[in-house]
Scaffold this motif. Structure first.
Motif, PDB file in Angstrom:
ATOM      1  N   ARG A 172      -1.942  20.459   3.386  1.00  0.00           N
ATOM      2  CA  ARG A 172      -2.332  19.346   2.511  1.00  0.00           C
ATOM      3  C   ARG A 172      -1.226  18.967   1.521  1.00  0.00           C
ATOM      4  NH1 ARG A 172      -7.367  21.376  -0.509  1.00  0.00           N
ATOM      5  NH2 ARG A 172      -5.954  23.176  -0.669  1.00  0.00           N
ATOM      6  N   LEU A 173      -0.279  19.888   1.299  1.00  0.00           N
ATOM      7  CA  LEU A 173       0.833  19.586   0.402  1.00  0.00           C
ATOM      8  C   LEU A 173       1.800  18.584   1.023  1.00  0.00           C
ATOM      9  CD1 LEU A 173       1.609  23.232  -0.765  1.00  0.00           C
ATOM     10  CD2 LEU A 173       0.850  21.377  -2.266  1.00  0.00           C
ATOM     11  N   ASN A 174       1.771  18.488   2.342  1.00  0.00           N
ATOM     12  CA  ASN A 174       2.743  17.683   3.088  1.00  0.00           C
ATOM     13  C   ASN A 174       2.465  16.194   2.878  1.00  0.00           C
ATOM     14  OD1 ASN A 174       4.864  18.184   5.424  1.00  0.00           O
ATOM     15  ND2 ASN A 174       3.768  16.313   5.891  1.00  0.00           N
ATOM     16  N   ASP A 175       3.003  15.634   1.792  1.00  0.00           N
ATOM     17  CA  ASP A 175       2.717  14.241   1.470  1.00  0.00           C
ATOM     18  C   ASP A 175       3.676  13.746   0.406  1.00  0.00           C
ATOM     19  OD1 ASP A 175       1.087  11.895   1.909  1.00  0.00           O
ATOM     20  OD2 ASP A 175      -0.557  13.285   2.315  1.00  0.00           O
ATOM     21  N   LEU A 176       3.474  12.483   0.006  1.00  0.00           N
ATOM     22  CA  LEU A 176       4.258  11.876  -1.057  1.00  0.00           C
ATOM     23  C   LEU A 176       3.387  11.785  -2.308  1.00  0.00           C
ATOM     24  CD1 LEU A 176       6.947  10.514  -1.799  1.00  0.00           C
ATOM     25  CD2 LEU A 176       5.970   8.345  -1.020  1.00  0.00           C
ATOM     26  N   TRP A 177       3.910  12.308  -3.424  1.00  0.00           N
ATOM     27  CA  TRP A 177       3.147  12.420  -4.665  1.00  0.00           C
ATOM     28  C   TRP A 177       3.925  11.776  -5.821  1.00  0.00           C
ATOM     29  CZ3 TRP A 177      -1.530  14.798  -3.773  1.00  0.00           C
ATOM     30  CH2 TRP A 177      -1.617  15.624  -2.644  1.00  0.00           C
ATOM     31  N   VAL A 178       3.212  11.022  -6.655  1.00  0.00           N
ATOM     32  CA  VAL A 178       3.833  10.368  -7.818  1.00  0.00           C
ATOM     33  C   VAL A 178       3.195  10.901  -9.098  1.00  0.00           C
ATOM     34  CG1 VAL A 178       4.168   8.183  -9.040  1.00  0.00           C
ATOM     35  CG2 VAL A 178       4.461   8.284  -6.573  1.00  0.00           C
ATOM     36  N   LEU A 179       4.008  11.165 -10.096  1.00  0.00           N
ATOM     37  CA  LEU A 179       3.557  11.784 -11.338  1.00  0.00           C
ATOM     38  C   LEU A 179       2.584  10.884 -12.104  1.00  0.00           C
ATOM     39  CD1 LEU A 179       4.019  14.286 -13.211  1.00  0.00           C
ATOM     40  CD2 LEU A 179       5.684  12.869 -14.431  1.00  0.00           C
ATOM     41  N   GLU A 180       1.461  11.469 -12.532  1.00  0.00           N
ATOM     42  CA  GLU A 180       0.488  10.783 -13.392  1.00  0.00           C
ATOM     43  C   GLU A 180       0.468  11.371 -14.800  1.00  0.00           C
ATOM     44  OE1 GLU A 180      -3.255   8.771 -11.042  1.00  0.00           O
ATOM     45  OE2 GLU A 180      -3.481  10.831 -11.726  1.00  0.00           O
ATOM     46  N   LYS A 181       0.469  12.722 -14.885  1.00  0.00           N
ATOM     47  CA  LYS A 181       0.402  13.401 -16.184  1.00  0.00           C
ATOM     48  C   LYS A 181       1.492  14.448 -16.284  1.00  0.00           C
ATOM     49  CE  LYS A 181      -4.575  13.154 -17.230  1.00  0.00           C
ATOM     50  NZ  LYS A 181      -5.783  14.002 -17.499  1.00  0.00           N
ATOM     51  N   LEU A 182       2.019  14.618 -17.490  1.00  0.00           N
ATOM     52  CA  LEU A 182       3.014  15.646 -17.765  1.00  0.00           C
ATOM     53  C   LEU A 182       2.645  16.326 -19.077  1.00  0.00           C
ATOM     54  CD1 LEU A 182       5.722  17.074 -17.207  1.00  0.00           C
ATOM     55  CD2 LEU A 182       6.862  15.174 -18.379  1.00  0.00           C
TER      56      LEU A 182
ATOM     57  N   LEU B 172       8.735   6.326 -12.301  1.00  0.00           N
ATOM     58  CA  LEU B 172       8.018   7.588 -12.430  1.00  0.00           C
ATOM     59  C   LEU B 172       8.559   8.605 -11.426  1.00  0.00           C
ATOM     60  CD1 LEU B 172       4.352   6.287 -12.763  1.00  0.00           C
ATOM     61  CD2 LEU B 172       5.643   7.480 -14.537  1.00  0.00           C
ATOM     62  N   PRO B 173       8.651   9.872 -11.811  1.00  0.00           N
ATOM     63  CA  PRO B 173       9.074  10.902 -10.862  1.00  0.00           C
ATOM     64  C   PRO B 173       8.135  10.990  -9.663  1.00  0.00           C
ATOM     65  CG  PRO B 173       9.172  11.727 -13.101  1.00  0.00           C
ATOM     66  CD  PRO B 173       8.466  10.408 -13.163  1.00  0.00           C
TER      67      PRO B 173
ATOM     68  N   LYS C 122      -1.054  27.077 -18.798  1.00  0.00           N
ATOM     69  CA  LYS C 122      -1.625  25.735 -18.961  1.00  0.00           C
ATOM     70  C   LYS C 122      -1.410  24.887 -17.708  1.00  0.00           C
ATOM     71  CE  LYS C 122       2.562  23.716 -20.999  1.00  0.00           C
ATOM     72  NZ  LYS C 122       3.082  22.893 -22.102  1.00  0.00           N
ATOM     73  N   GLU C 123      -2.083  23.728 -17.711  1.00  0.00           N
ATOM     74  CA  GLU C 123      -1.825  22.703 -16.706  1.00  0.00           C
ATOM     75  C   GLU C 123      -0.518  22.000 -17.060  1.00  0.00           C
ATOM     76  OE1 GLU C 123      -5.008  19.851 -15.414  1.00  0.00           O
ATOM     77  OE2 GLU C 123      -3.604  18.393 -16.280  1.00  0.00           O
ATOM     78  N   LEU C 124       0.353  21.857 -16.084  1.00  0.00           N
ATOM     79  CA  LEU C 124       1.679  21.273 -16.330  1.00  0.00           C
ATOM     80  C   LEU C 124       1.794  19.819 -15.902  1.00  0.00           C
ATOM     81  CD1 LEU C 124       3.714  24.339 -15.051  1.00  0.00           C
ATOM     82  CD2 LEU C 124       3.530  23.603 -17.440  1.00  0.00           C
ATOM     83  N   MET C 125       1.374  19.536 -14.675  1.00  0.00           N
ATOM     84  CA  MET C 125       1.560  18.199 -14.128  1.00  0.00           C
ATOM     85  C   MET C 125       0.435  17.831 -13.191  1.00  0.00           C
ATOM     86  SD  MET C 125       5.642  18.106 -13.239  1.00  0.00           S
ATOM     87  CE  MET C 125       5.735  19.759 -12.580  1.00  0.00           C
ATOM     88  N   VAL C 126       0.150  16.535 -13.120  1.00  0.00           N
ATOM     89  CA  VAL C 126      -0.786  15.999 -12.122  1.00  0.00           C
ATOM     90  C   VAL C 126      -0.077  14.884 -11.384  1.00  0.00           C
ATOM     91  CG1 VAL C 126      -3.001  14.876 -11.718  1.00  0.00           C
ATOM     92  CG2 VAL C 126      -2.783  16.557 -13.561  1.00  0.00           C
ATOM     93  N   PHE C 127      -0.099  14.958 -10.048  1.00  0.00           N
ATOM     94  CA  PHE C 127       0.492  13.936  -9.196  1.00  0.00           C
ATOM     95  C   PHE C 127      -0.614  13.229  -8.412  1.00  0.00           C
ATOM     96  CE2 PHE C 127       3.843  16.991  -9.856  1.00  0.00           C
ATOM     97  CZ  PHE C 127       5.016  16.238  -9.903  1.00  0.00           C
ATOM     98  N   LYS C 128      -0.391  11.961  -8.117  1.00  0.00           N
ATOM     99  CA  LYS C 128      -1.315  11.195  -7.297  1.00  0.00           C
ATOM    100  C   LYS C 128      -0.708  10.991  -5.920  1.00  0.00           C
ATOM    101  CE  LYS C 128      -3.753   6.754  -6.998  1.00  0.00           C
ATOM    102  NZ  LYS C 128      -3.969   5.439  -7.644  1.00  0.00           N
ATOM    103  N   LYS C 129      -1.521  11.202  -4.882  1.00  0.00           N
ATOM    104  CA  LYS C 129      -1.079  10.983  -3.505  1.00  0.00           C
ATOM    105  C   LYS C 129      -0.959   9.486  -3.262  1.00  0.00           C
ATOM    106  CE  LYS C 129      -2.678  11.728   1.240  1.00  0.00           C
ATOM    107  NZ  LYS C 129      -3.723  12.335   2.086  1.00  0.00           N
ATOM    108  N   ILE C 130       0.189   9.048  -2.729  1.00  0.00           N
ATOM    109  CA  ILE C 130       0.352   7.610  -2.485  1.00  0.00           C
ATOM    110  C   ILE C 130       0.650   7.296  -1.030  1.00  0.00           C
ATOM    111  CG2 ILE C 130       1.143   7.169  -4.841  1.00  0.00           C
ATOM    112  CD1 ILE C 130       3.995   6.888  -3.654  1.00  0.00           C
ATOM    113  N   ASP C 131       0.814   8.297  -0.180  1.00  0.00           N
ATOM    114  CA  ASP C 131       1.133   8.065   1.234  1.00  0.00           C
ATOM    115  C   ASP C 131      -0.130   8.198   2.071  1.00  0.00           C
ATOM    116  OD1 ASP C 131       2.457   7.628   3.518  1.00  0.00           O
ATOM    117  OD2 ASP C 131       3.401   9.586   3.653  1.00  0.00           O
TER     118      ASP C 131
END
Length: 252
Positions: free
Chosen positions: A142-152, A166-167, A243-252
Motif C-alpha cells: 500500500r506504500l507503493n504510490d505517490l504522496w503529497v504533504l498535507e501536515k507537518l 508542496l513536498p 509524536k505524529e510528524l507528517m500526513v501525506f495525501k495519496k494523489i495517484d
C-alpha cells in the motif's frame, strides 16, 4: 429438434464447467488471503525448506514436514535487531531466530538482509532438527504510490511555505526506495521496512539554495525522524514514539 436440444445442453454444460473452473474453491480463496497477509519469508537449502510469517500463523515446510503454528509476538533483543519466536503445541515445537545481518543463499548467490536459524521437532520427537537460511520482510504494497504533504508537525501545509511546491514522495515498495521533492530540492533514498516499522534512510538531495523561510529543512528532519506509519482514508501518516510528524495525501 433433438440435435438442437443436445447442442444446447452441451453448451450449457461447457459454460457451467468453465464458470466452476474460474471460481476459487473455499480452500484456495483462504490460501490466497493467507498469502496476501505474509509479511516475512525465508528459505534455505541442504535440505530445502521455506518459512512464512503472517498475521495469523507461522508456517515451516520442508521436503518431509510441515508445521503450522498460531502467530505470536517475538522476543526482541534489547541491544541488537534480533527477534526470537518460541512456538509450542501439544505435539510440535519450533523456535525461529531472525538476525539483521547479510545472508547469501548458497545455491542462487542472492543476498538477503536477514539470517535465519530454526530449531524444530514434530510429533513429540526427542531430537531437534536444525535449519539455517536467509529471509526478508515484504514491504507493505500500500506504500507503493505517490504522496503529497498535507501536515507537518501538526500544521496544515500551504505551497507558500516552500520555494516551489508542496513536498511529495513516490515510494517503490518492490525495491525499498523512494524519490520525490522536498519543497525546494529533489530527493531520493532507501526504505528500511519491518512489520510496524518504516524508516527513510540514505536520503540525498540536490543542493539548490532555498532561503531561510523555506520549510524544507523542517520537512527533511521530520522524514529522518519517522519510524512508524499508518495508512487510512488515502492518507499516509508518519510518526515516531514521541509524536505524529507528517500526513501525506495519496494523489495517484
Amino acid at each position: 429438434m433433438q440435435n438442437s436440444i443436445k447442442t444446447s445442453m452441451l453448451i450449457l454444460v461447457a459454460i457451467t464447467i468453465s464458470c466452476n473452473t474460474m471460481k476459487s474453491t473455499p480452500s484456495e480463496a483462504k490460501k490466497q488471503q493467507d498469502d496476501s497477509q505474509v509479511y516475512f519469508k525465508a528459505n534455505g537449502t541442504e535440505p530445502f525448506w521455506g518459512l512464512t510469517i503472517s498475521e495469523k500463523q507461522i508456517k515451516l515446510f520442508t521436503m518431509q514436514d510441515t508445521i503450522v503454528m498460531p502467530h505470536q509476538k517475538p522476543i526482541q533483543a534489547m541491544d541488537s535487531n534480533v527477534k526470537l519466536y518460541k512456538l509450542k503445541s501439544d505435539t510440535d515445537e519450533m523456535s525461529v531466530q531472525i538476525i539483521q545481518t547479510e545472508c547469501t543463499n548458497d545455491m542462487s548467490g542472492e543476498k538477503f538482509p536477514y539470517t535465519i536459524s530454526i530449531d524444530y521437532k514434530k510429533n513429540k520427537e526427542l531430537v531437534m532438527h536444525q535449519l539455517k537460511g536467509c529471509g526478508k520482510y515484504n514491504t507493505d504494497y500500500r506504500l507503493n504510490d505517490l504522496w503529497v504533504l498535507e501536515k507537518l508537525n501538526g500544521k496544515e501545509m500551504e505551497k507558500s511555505f516552500f520555494k516551489d511546491n508542496l513536498p511529495s514522495l513516490e515510494i517503490y515498495s518492490e525495491t525499498n526506495s523512494f524519490s520525490g521533492f522536498a519543497g525546494c530540492n529533489g530527493m531520493s533514498g532507501q526504505l528500511f521496512y519491518e512489520k510496524e516499522l518504516l524508516r527513510f534512510t540514505k536520503i540525498i538531495t540536490t543542493m539548490m539554495y532555498c532561503g531561510d523561510t523555506n520549510k524544507e529543512r523542517e520537512f527533511l528532519k521530520a522524514l529522518n525522524s519517522a519510524t512508524k506509519y499508518t495508512i487510512e482514508n488515502n492518507r499516509l501518516t508518519l510518526s515516531n514514539p514521541s509524536k505524529e510528524l507528517m500526513v501525506f495525501k495519496k494523489i495517484d
